[in-house]
Design a protein around this motif. Sequence first.
Motif, PDB file in Angstrom:
ATOM      1  N   SER A  30     -14.680  10.709  -8.452  1.00  0.00           N
ATOM      2  CA  SER A  30     -15.141   9.159  -8.335  1.00  0.00           C
ATOM      3  C   SER A  30     -15.467   8.795  -6.886  1.00  0.00           C
ATOM      4  O   SER A  30     -16.707   8.237  -6.972  1.00  0.00           O
ATOM      5  CB  SER A  30     -13.819   8.241  -8.792  1.00  0.00           C
ATOM      6  N   SER A  31     -14.912   9.146  -5.749  1.00  0.00           N
ATOM      7  CA  SER A  31     -15.204   8.843  -4.420  1.00  0.00           C
ATOM      8  C   SER A  31     -16.632   9.566  -4.048  1.00  0.00           C
ATOM      9  O   SER A  31     -17.497   8.880  -3.586  1.00  0.00           O
ATOM     10  CB  SER A  31     -14.308   9.270  -3.492  1.00  0.00           C
ATOM     11  N   LEU A  32     -16.865  10.742  -4.429  1.00  0.00           N
ATOM     12  CA  LEU A  32     -18.083  11.325  -4.197  1.00  0.00           C
ATOM     13  C   LEU A  32     -19.229  11.115  -4.967  1.00  0.00           C
ATOM     14  O   LEU A  32     -20.248  10.742  -4.085  1.00  0.00           O
ATOM     15  CB  LEU A  32     -18.042  12.903  -4.620  1.00  0.00           C
ATOM     16  N   VAL A  33     -19.099  10.677  -6.204  1.00  0.00           N
ATOM     17  CA  VAL A  33     -20.279  10.267  -7.057  1.00  0.00           C
ATOM     18  C   VAL A  33     -20.749   8.620  -6.491  1.00  0.00           C
ATOM     19  O   VAL A  33     -21.876   8.424  -6.723  1.00  0.00           O
ATOM     20  CB  VAL A  33     -20.137  10.318  -8.477  1.00  0.00           C
ATOM     21  N   GLY A  34     -19.836   7.821  -5.960  1.00  0.00           N
ATOM     22  CA  GLY A  34     -19.915   6.499  -5.374  1.00  0.00           C
ATOM     23  C   GLY A  34     -20.399   6.621  -4.059  1.00  0.00           C
ATOM     24  O   GLY A  34     -20.696   5.367  -3.495  1.00  0.00           O
ATOM     25  N   LEU A  35     -20.602   7.725  -3.278  1.00  0.00           N
ATOM     26  CA  LEU A  35     -21.030   7.296  -1.995  1.00  0.00           C
ATOM     27  C   LEU A  35     -22.489   7.235  -1.838  1.00  0.00           C
ATOM     28  O   LEU A  35     -23.004   6.436  -0.682  1.00  0.00           O
ATOM     29  CB  LEU A  35     -20.855   8.885  -1.420  1.00  0.00           C
ATOM     30  N   GLY A  36     -23.397   7.023  -2.984  1.00  0.00           N
ATOM     31  CA  GLY A  36     -24.824   6.730  -2.735  1.00  0.00           C
ATOM     32  C   GLY A  36     -25.455   7.821  -1.854  1.00  0.00           C
ATOM     33  O   GLY A  36     -26.827   7.316  -1.629  1.00  0.00           O
ATOM     34  N   ALA A  39     -14.566   8.214   0.829  1.00  0.00           N
ATOM     35  CA  ALA A  39     -15.524   7.191   0.390  1.00  0.00           C
ATOM     36  C   ALA A  39     -15.961   6.659   1.736  1.00  0.00           C
ATOM     37  O   ALA A  39     -17.226   5.955   1.820  1.00  0.00           O
ATOM     38  CB  ALA A  39     -15.268   6.092  -0.379  1.00  0.00           C
ATOM     39  N   GLY A  40     -15.332   6.621   2.980  1.00  0.00           N
ATOM     40  CA  GLY A  40     -15.703   6.569   4.164  1.00  0.00           C
ATOM     41  C   GLY A  40     -15.460   4.953   4.446  1.00  0.00           C
ATOM     42  O   GLY A  40     -15.927   4.251   5.506  1.00  0.00           O
ATOM     43  N   THR A  41     -14.581   4.167   3.592  1.00  0.00           N
ATOM     44  CA  THR A  41     -14.389   2.898   3.851  1.00  0.00           C
ATOM     45  C   THR A  41     -13.007   2.643   4.797  1.00  0.00           C
ATOM     46  O   THR A  41     -12.660   1.570   5.033  1.00  0.00           O
ATOM     47  CB  THR A  41     -13.902   1.956   2.484  1.00  0.00           C
ATOM     48  N   ARG A  42     -12.344   3.783   5.109  1.00  0.00           N
ATOM     49  CA  ARG A  42     -11.195   3.775   5.938  1.00  0.00           C
ATOM     50  C   ARG A  42     -11.250   5.028   6.819  1.00  0.00           C
ATOM     51  O   ARG A  42     -11.626   5.987   6.400  1.00  0.00           O
ATOM     52  CB  ARG A  42      -9.797   3.566   4.931  1.00  0.00           C
ATOM     53  N   THR A  43     -10.453   4.912   7.841  1.00  0.00           N
ATOM     54  CA  THR A  43     -10.451   5.923   8.750  1.00  0.00           C
ATOM     55  C   THR A  43      -9.021   6.304   9.115  1.00  0.00           C
ATOM     56  O   THR A  43      -8.258   5.909   8.487  1.00  0.00           O
ATOM     57  CB  THR A  43     -11.064   5.663  10.100  1.00  0.00           C
ATOM     58  N   ALA A  44      -8.972   7.692   9.619  1.00  0.00           N
ATOM     59  CA  ALA A  44      -7.697   8.386  10.186  1.00  0.00           C
ATOM     60  C   ALA A  44      -6.858   6.992  10.728  1.00  0.00           C
ATOM     61  O   ALA A  44      -5.733   7.055  10.276  1.00  0.00           O
ATOM     62  CB  ALA A  44      -8.044   9.298  10.843  1.00  0.00           C
ATOM     63  N   ASP A  45      -7.218   6.420  11.614  1.00  0.00           N
ATOM     64  CA  ASP A  45      -6.395   5.516  12.163  1.00  0.00           C
ATOM     65  C   ASP A  45      -6.103   4.248  11.267  1.00  0.00           C
ATOM     66  O   ASP A  45      -4.939   3.876  11.464  1.00  0.00           O
ATOM     67  CB  ASP A  45      -7.145   4.851  13.450  1.00  0.00           C
ATOM     68  N   ASP A  46      -6.687   3.911  10.097  1.00  0.00           N
ATOM     69  CA  ASP A  46      -6.419   3.010   9.343  1.00  0.00           C
ATOM     70  C   ASP A  46      -5.097   3.494   8.478  1.00  0.00           C
ATOM     71  O   ASP A  46      -4.615   2.591   7.892  1.00  0.00           O
ATOM     72  CB  ASP A  46      -7.477   2.613   8.318  1.00  0.00           C
ATOM     73  N   ILE A  47      -4.978   4.683   8.148  1.00  0.00           N
ATOM     74  CA  ILE A  47      -3.625   5.063   7.192  1.00  0.00           C
ATOM     75  C   ILE A  47      -2.511   5.538   8.014  1.00  0.00           C
ATOM     76  O   ILE A  47      -1.723   6.305   7.207  1.00  0.00           O
ATOM     77  CB  ILE A  47      -4.518   6.179   6.361  1.00  0.00           C
ATOM     78  N   ARG A  48      -2.559   5.386   9.265  1.00  0.00           N
ATOM     79  CA  ARG A  48      -1.340   5.765   9.977  1.00  0.00           C
ATOM     80  C   ARG A  48      -0.204   5.146   9.538  1.00  0.00           C
ATOM     81  O   ARG A  48      -0.548   4.006   9.056  1.00  0.00           O
ATOM     82  CB  ARG A  48      -1.426   5.480  11.463  1.00  0.00           C
ATOM     83  N   LEU A  49       1.040   5.649   9.366  1.00  0.00           N
ATOM     84  CA  LEU A  49       2.248   4.962   8.683  1.00  0.00           C
ATOM     85  C   LEU A  49       2.880   4.059   9.928  1.00  0.00           C
ATOM     86  O   LEU A  49       3.294   4.558  11.001  1.00  0.00           O
ATOM     87  CB  LEU A  49       3.230   6.124   8.546  1.00  0.00           C
ATOM     88  N   ALA A  50       2.585   2.776   9.567  1.00  0.00           N
ATOM     89  CA  ALA A  50       3.141   1.810  10.692  1.00  0.00           C
ATOM     90  C   ALA A  50       4.455   2.219  11.082  1.00  0.00           C
ATOM     91  O   ALA A  50       5.586   2.243  10.064  1.00  0.00           O
ATOM     92  CB  ALA A  50       2.860   0.527  10.216  1.00  0.00           C
ATOM     93  N   GLY A  51       4.802   2.112  12.356  1.00  0.00           N
ATOM     94  CA  GLY A  51       6.183   1.984  12.584  1.00  0.00           C
ATOM     95  C   GLY A  51       6.892   3.677  12.732  1.00  0.00           C
ATOM     96  O   GLY A  51       8.006   3.935  13.290  1.00  0.00           O
ATOM     97  N   ALA A  52       6.099   4.585  12.341  1.00  0.00           N
ATOM     98  CA  ALA A  52       6.381   5.964  12.409  1.00  0.00           C
ATOM     99  C   ALA A  52       6.989   6.358  13.817  1.00  0.00           C
ATOM    100  O   ALA A  52       7.832   7.314  13.797  1.00  0.00           O
ATOM    101  CB  ALA A  52       5.113   6.795  11.779  1.00  0.00           C
ATOM    102  N   GLU A  53       6.531   5.739  14.811  1.00  0.00           N
ATOM    103  CA  GLU A  53       6.975   6.338  16.140  1.00  0.00           C
ATOM    104  C   GLU A  53       7.944   5.193  16.773  1.00  0.00           C
ATOM    105  O   GLU A  53       8.124   5.312  17.989  1.00  0.00           O
ATOM    106  CB  GLU A  53       5.891   6.921  16.829  1.00  0.00           C
ATOM    107  N   ASP A  54       8.439   4.470  16.189  1.00  0.00           N
ATOM    108  CA  ASP A  54       9.102   3.208  16.479  1.00  0.00           C
ATOM    109  C   ASP A  54      10.466   3.435  16.450  1.00  0.00           C
ATOM    110  O   ASP A  54      11.452   2.480  16.814  1.00  0.00           O
ATOM    111  CB  ASP A  54       8.700   1.835  16.019  1.00  0.00           C
TER     112      ASP A  54
END
Length: 427
Positions: free
Chosen positions: A156-162, A51-66
């Motif tokens: 759902s996501s595709l038809v909702g893109l507008g 849908a374009g409301t989140r990017t690849a950076d937004d969905i990174r698993l927090a703490g994965a490299e910690d």
Amino acid sequence: MREVVVVGAGLAGVRAGESLRARGFRGALTVVSDEVELPYDRPPLTKQVVAGTRTADDIRLAGAEDFGARWIRGTGAVGLDRERRRVRLADGAEVPYDGLVLATGARARVWPGEVPAGVLTVRGLDDVRALRAAVDGGAREVVVVGAGFVGVELASSLVGLGLGVRVTLVEPFGRPLRALGGTVPDVVARAARRAGVVLRLGTGVTGFRAEGGRVAGVGLADGGVLPAEVAVVAIGMVPATGWLVGSGLALPSGRVHCDERLFARTAGVAGVPDRRIVVAGDVAWCDAVRSVDGPVPLEHWSNAAAQGELAARNLLAGPAVAEPYAHVPSFWTSAFGLRIKSVGLPGTGDRVVVEEGEPGAEKVVEAHYREGRLVGAVSVNLGKRLAGYARRLQEERGEVTGAAGGAGGAGAAGGSGGASAGSGALG
């Protein structure tokens, strides 16, 4: 234990790595992933990322490299030598282990045969990027093959893109999200049509038509042809266990058989657990997750998270004091303005009872029973009501596994399953 290897860098693998360090493991920890990407959460892919409301950076698993691991990215595992305790990689290298976590997840099931350009699957970030590139480049006729969770969320996501994307959803088995049972699939179908999705239910796909090397149509079993500039094949997942063939581990239905404490079982009648190998997530065929018919494989977010944490904990503890897997997962997804949630294993029931709302309403709770025992519940837009059902499932599970435990079979009966904190579809 000096060296632990985690194969798979999805949610289950990351949770295992975090759990190892949290439980005091200070040895060498290696995480192997065939993806170049940093670890990320999959459930948002078919919804917010498309849908374009989140990017690849937004969905990174927090703490994965910690948690202080050595990361091997972009090179998958191709073999396992249990006698020498080595994981063989695609580049020819070998990684030694004292303890091993199998968390390789699943891959999208591809169409059985040649397909033209423009026929896609969706499982990872690159897949979503390809889909959005096609739509952003002007593709307006999209056919989604398969109306399970991935297919419904994508539609759902595709038809909702507008953007004026015309989406056709094809499902040979008659109803979208049919695994949920009861009247919920019919609610989803009505909401999809209201959103503008064309549903072709009860007919299968025979193949793809091409023009100039690209998909131009989708052939149906009823003789029709749907126009298509893009087609997405969403017909399920295949466990990523091909690299384990010949390892001596039991692989029923392509998954890794593990006991109720998540230790991998060896092939053969006895199926003796390997105390150095644990299993978590989509690849697991777990004795502790079962209906009366036997183990039930799960491909859901909460299951991957809970199994990853426990698998690592049990690997360190050892089989003698390891804990059985007793998680009652929950699942939720959103599509076409509906928020759908489930607990337990609703698809394994033999009777569905509407316990709140009206059958087919967009606010409803349906409980699923098997031989009089609650096995799951599904809600539409009434998710908070499921907390009580989750408690009942936990209590009933305790009664069943407690009785079985007296005969040396903790977790051998009972069962729970489900899903997600974002949608179990790609967990």
